[in-house]
Write an enzyme that holds these catalytic residues in place. Structure first.
Site, short mmCIF file in Angstrom:
data_model
loop_
_atom_site.label_atom_id
_atom_site.label_comp_id
_atom_site.label_asym_id
_atom_site.label_seq_id
_atom_site.Cartn_x
_atom_site.Cartn_y
_atom_site.Cartn_z
CB SER A 1 36.45 40.82 37.95
OG SER A 1 36.48 42.16 38.35
CG ASP B 1 31.42 41.17 43.97
OD1 ASP B 1 31.82 42.32 44.22
OD2 ASP B 1 31.76 40.55 42.94
CG HIS C 1 35.21 41.44 43.14
ND1 HIS C 1 34.23 41.21 42.19
CD2 HIS C 1 36.33 41.74 42.43
CE1 HIS C 1 34.74 41.36 40.97
NE2 HIS C 1 36.01 41.69 41.10
#
Length: 350
Positions: free
Chosen positions: A141, A295, A324
């Site tokens: 991320s 995601d 995610h």
């Protein structure tokens, strides 16, 4: 400065606070006595060529990286590597709005970019440890955003790179989502322009923030499969109230906003006048681009489009309906896939 017992070694340690001095910022201004919270695993060898850097993601600290990704027999094996996990600026452990004094406290905290984090980490690694080559930079991320920044900014230093569930340049869709996360907090009357006394005064905003994360952080397939039950919650409401809201409720709102601004402005093409292809073409690291299949922030398609611009890179998607937030370690099969790809990458000559 706000006292917040959520942050500290009791819940997120062990780590060492290292003062790197004054950090000049890309947006102007500086952070004097910038402190980085650093967790170290393993031993740096004599050749100083076994170092792995792991930057943290939004809201996450070094503890979740340790619990989910580091251990003997894992790809990030402290018996083989010197693993340095650096908490990003603004995450509550390193220098952040809530733990800063004087005019930079709270809403007065300066704008910090991904590039500022990376330059601070570079200063730490070269100055304190004398490291000039990194066997691997890996992060998920916002950690992936920092991984890309490292590979573009210091191409000679990064031998291997593994951005997981992140992009080198934020998409318009993602930027808009971050805006909603910000608005969930700042529209709470208790926020008071950032001049609240405790995070509890912004409880409603933090709960809205958590709900938005629930909707987008997991996938529609996660909901359809009732994955919340596998995580120990009898109902989705209990999952939202106890897991998601419980996770964000004790965090400092200004800290979250500082990280959100960085996330929203992540873009390595700033180095090349907006030309993303030229920026990613600078990368010399052996790179595995590793999106998560479901995601909804950093889609596999967006990640693959960037991967095709990186010389000699490979597209290594990870399958997980957790989306995610599979980064949290909720899906053992997802972690096994990440481990396998990282072991392959580390075994590849760079």
């Amino acid at each position: 400065m706000i006292t917040n017992t959520y942050y500290g070694p009791e819940g997120h340690g062990p780590y060492e606070l290292i003062d790197i001095g004054t950090l000049e910022l890309e947006e102007g201004g500086s952070i004097p006595n910038c402190r980085l919270a650093v967790a170290m695993h393993g031993t740096l060898n004599a050749a100083k060529d076994n170092a792995i850097l792991v930057p943290t993601w939004y809201s996450g600290t070094s503890k979740i990286i340790e619990q989910g990704y580091i251990g003997p027999g894992r790809a990030l094996d402290p018996t083989k590597y010197f693993i340095v996990v650096v908490n990003q600026i603004g995450n509550g452990l390193s220098t952040s709005p809530h733990n800063t004094s004087w005019d930079q406290a709270g809403p007065g905290f300066p704008k910090v970019r991904i590039g500022d984090d990376v330059r601070a980490q570079h200063q730490l690694l070269t100055g304190k440890f004398g490291i000039t080559r990194l066997a691997l930079v890996v992060g998920g991320s916002m950690g992936a955003q920092q991984t890309y920044e490292w590979a573009v900014r210091y191409p000679e230093m990064v031998l291997r790179a593994a951005p997981i569930a992140g992009t080198a340049k934020l998409t318009e869709h993602n930027a808009l989502f971050v805006e909603t996360l910000v608005e969930a907090i700042i529209t709470d009357q208790g926020f008071k322009g950032g001049d609240y006394a405790t995070a509890a005064e912004v409880a409603a905003g933090l709960k809205r923030h958590a709900k938005m994360w629930t909707v987008m952080g997991w996938s529609t397939e996660f909901f359809r499969a009732g994955r919340h039950r596998a995580l120990g919650f009898d109902s989705m409401q209990a999952f939202v109230d106890n897991f998601m809201t419980g996770y964000f409720a004790p965090m400092d709102p200004n800290d979250l906003l500082a990280m959100a601004w960085k996330w929203q402005h992540g873009d390595v093409s700033r180095h090349t006048g907006g030309d993303l292809a030229v920026a990613l073409g600078r990368i010399k690291a052996r790179t595995f681009v590793m999106p998560i299949s479901h995601d909804m922030f950093f889609s596999p398609a967006d990640c693959e489009a960037e991967q095709k611009l990186i010389p000699g890179s490979e597209f290594r998607p990870i399958a997980s309906v957790d989306g995610h937030l599979a980064l949290f370690g909720t899906d053992a099969e997802c972690l096994a896939q990440i481990d396998l790809h990282l072991k392959t990458l580390l075994a590849t000559s760079a």
